[in-house]
Design a protein around this motif. Structure first.
Motif, PDB file in Angstrom:
ATOM      1  N   ASP A  92       0.038   2.629   7.314  1.00  0.00           N
ATOM      2  CA  ASP A  92       0.903   2.759   6.120  1.00  0.00           C
ATOM      3  C   ASP A  92       1.139   3.585   5.418  1.00  0.00           C
ATOM      4  O   ASP A  92       1.076   4.750   5.093  1.00  0.00           O
ATOM      5  N   GLU A  93       2.637   4.512   5.901  1.00  0.00           N
ATOM      6  CA  GLU A  93       3.456   5.384   6.043  1.00  0.00           C
ATOM      7  C   GLU A  93       2.285   6.507   6.520  1.00  0.00           C
ATOM      8  O   GLU A  93       1.940   6.863   5.533  1.00  0.00           O
ATOM      9  N   SER A 116       3.384  -2.005   1.232  1.00  0.00           N
ATOM     10  CA  SER A 116       2.126  -1.035   1.608  1.00  0.00           C
ATOM     11  C   SER A 116       0.627  -3.054   0.846  1.00  0.00           C
ATOM     12  O   SER A 116       0.264  -3.072   1.935  1.00  0.00           O
TER      13      SER A 116
HETATM   14 MG   LIG Z   1       3.663   1.246   0.270  1.00  0.00          MG
END
Ligand SMILES: [Mg+2]
Ligand SMILES: Nc1ncnc2c1ncn2[C@@H]1O[C@H](COP(=O)(O)OP(=O)(O)OP(=O)(O)O)[C@@H](O)[C@H]1O
Lengths: 240, 219
Positions: free
Chosen positions: A159-160, A35
């Protein structure tokens, strides 16, 4: 680039080049800095040292960052968040065209047209006048993707994007991502979904402790037989 | 008709007139100024300007930490000693707006802080400037969240204007006191005054409900 938080060195001399038209998936254990790396590219975090270059535009983090440079980088790197972060007080269509109208000063009526096309692309044109609170998580994330696309960024950062979603909803978002990958959009995706990485990624980055342990083609990553750390990571992920 | 009832009936209009001519305008003007002060104070306290923050925090500290009545006396009776003489209305408006501004700034600051960090990040990642984020993303959500606490501050202000009687302003409470002085009916008259305050506050509460509905249509 280098990024530290108080006493934690989150990114250690990271040096990468992302190519246009390529889908890069970033893998790695929790806390490895995935991240942080994405956020540094979007300047939501500012690295202490290093440089960031998009095309011929370059910034040096050891110098004071000007507001103008910061905004320019951000406009070129759109971010899709794990928690969607749609603007709740705007309709779906308003969410999508907000950036271009407010930031890029695009004409509203032509943006409405483009916004509708983008919503069509993510399969949500029929929801254009709904508010985010009236959508499922998967639908919200697809709107967030349309919002990012509307900025016509050079790079799309994820991000995810499916971590907050149930497996059924995850599929509809991954389908959109896969379609974008096939269109040769330049994407950098952090995910824990190895199957998705296997089918959609051109390139895999494997991060651990703020360092890049692997950077190469997707098939090389999955067929890798030498790096113990990667083999055990792949195995551990497959048991989840 | 009983004597009390007759006195009460005859007193409705004088008290209500003071409400319409004094309490309501005094409240509205003070509240409008208080809102401006509150928004500026909230933004400064959320900013990184150290010296400004200290100044505004001190202001909130003083006005929340001292009684409104004492503030009124200081401004109206005290300041002339320092060479600043204000007429009662000016003194009242200054005191009420600063006092309500201090409370409302905290209501607004808390509302802004309650907006998820992801909203700032999403807006910033689109390339919005600080002011664009505030205007397009934070302000509309803050209005909704801060409506109940800020209305509370407004209601406190409306009731607080009764203290203006002590600096010679003939608002509802003072008119009530005057009527009591020659009718000797404190129970009936002060009850009447209370009921009219209650009526004003009820109207405010009703408007708050309406506004909340409008502001929450996206929930
Ligand atoms: Mg992360
Ligand atoms: N704002 C912050 N303040 C302090 N430390 C932070 C901050 N953000 C991240 N870190 C630390 O930096 C390291 C990398 O965090 P990061 O969020 O990038 O990991 P990640 O690879 O995305 O993990 P996950 O898979 O759990 O999301 C972690 O040790 C984390 O605790």
């Amino acid at each position: 680039m280098n990024k530290s938080f108080s006493n934690h060195h989150a990114l250690k001399d990271i040096n990468i080049q992302f190519n246009k038209g390529e889908t890069t998936v970033i893998l790695g254990p929790s806390g490895s800095g995935k991240s942080t790396l994405l956020r540094c590219i979007n300047l939501l975090e500012i690295p202490q040292t290093g440089t960031l270059e998009i095309d011929s535009f370059k910034i040096d983090f050891t110098q004071k960052l000007s507001q103008k440079d910061k905004l320019l980088i951000r406009q070129n790197t759109a971010m899709v968040f794990q928690s969607f972060n749609l603007f709740p007080h705007m309709t779906v269509l308003e969410n999508v065209i907000e950036g271009p109208i407010t930031v890029l000063k695009k004409d509203k009526s032509s943006m409405i047209h483009i916004g509708e096309q983008l919503l069509e692309k993510v399969g949500l044109l029929h929801k254009k006048d709904s508010y985010p609170s009236q959508l499922s998580g998967g639908q919200q994330q697809r709107v967030a993707i349309a919002r990012a696309l509307a900025m016509e960024p050079k790079f799309l950062l994820f991000d995810e994007p499916t971590s907050a979603l149930d497996p059924e909803l995850e599929g509809e978002v991954l389908k959109v991502l896969k379609a974008l990958a096939e269109e040769q959009k330049s994407m950098i995706i952090v995910t824990h979904n190895l199957n998705f990485a296997r089918v959609a990624a051109d390139r895999i980055l494997f991060l651990e402790n703020g360092e890049i342990l692997f950077d190469g083609r997707t098939d090389e990553f999955f067929n890798n037989t030498e790096n113990e750390r990667i083999i055990s990571f792949i195995q551990s992920m497959q048991f989840i | 008709m009983s004597r009390e009832l007759e006195i009460v009936l005859n007193s409705i209009w004088p008290v209500l007139k003071a409400g319409l001519a004094v309490t309501i305008p005094l409240s509205l003007i003070s509240f409008a100024i208080a809102l401006v002060i509150a928004v500026i104070t909230a933004l400064v306290k959320l900013s990184n300007f150290k010296i400004l923050k200290l100044i505004f925090s001190t202001y909130v500290w003083i006005f929340r930490g001292t009684p409104l009545l004492v503030q009124l006396f200081l401004v109206f009776y005290g300041l002339p000693k320092a060479g600043v003489t204000l007429d009662p209305w000016t003194a009242a408006i200054i005191t009420f707006s600063l006092n309500t501004g201090a409370y409302a700034s905290e209501s607004i600051r808390a509302s802004i802080l309650s907006i998820p960090k992801g909203q700032w990040e999403a807006a910033e990642s689109l390339g919005m400037t600080y002011w664009q984020v505030l205007r397009r993303v934070i302000a509309p959500q803050t209005v909704r969240i801060s409506l109940p606490p800020v209305t509370n501050d407004f209601i406190d202000l409306v009731k607080g204007t009764s203290l203006a009687a002590s600096i010679t302003i003939a608002e509802m409470f003072m008119i009530g006191q005057q009527i009591v002085a020659f009718t000797y009916e404190p129970l009936a008259i002060y009850a009447l005054v209370a009921v009219i305050y209650l009526m004003f506050v009820s109207i405010l509460t009703f408007i708050q409900g309406r506004l909340e509905k409008v502001a929450s249509k996206y929930i």
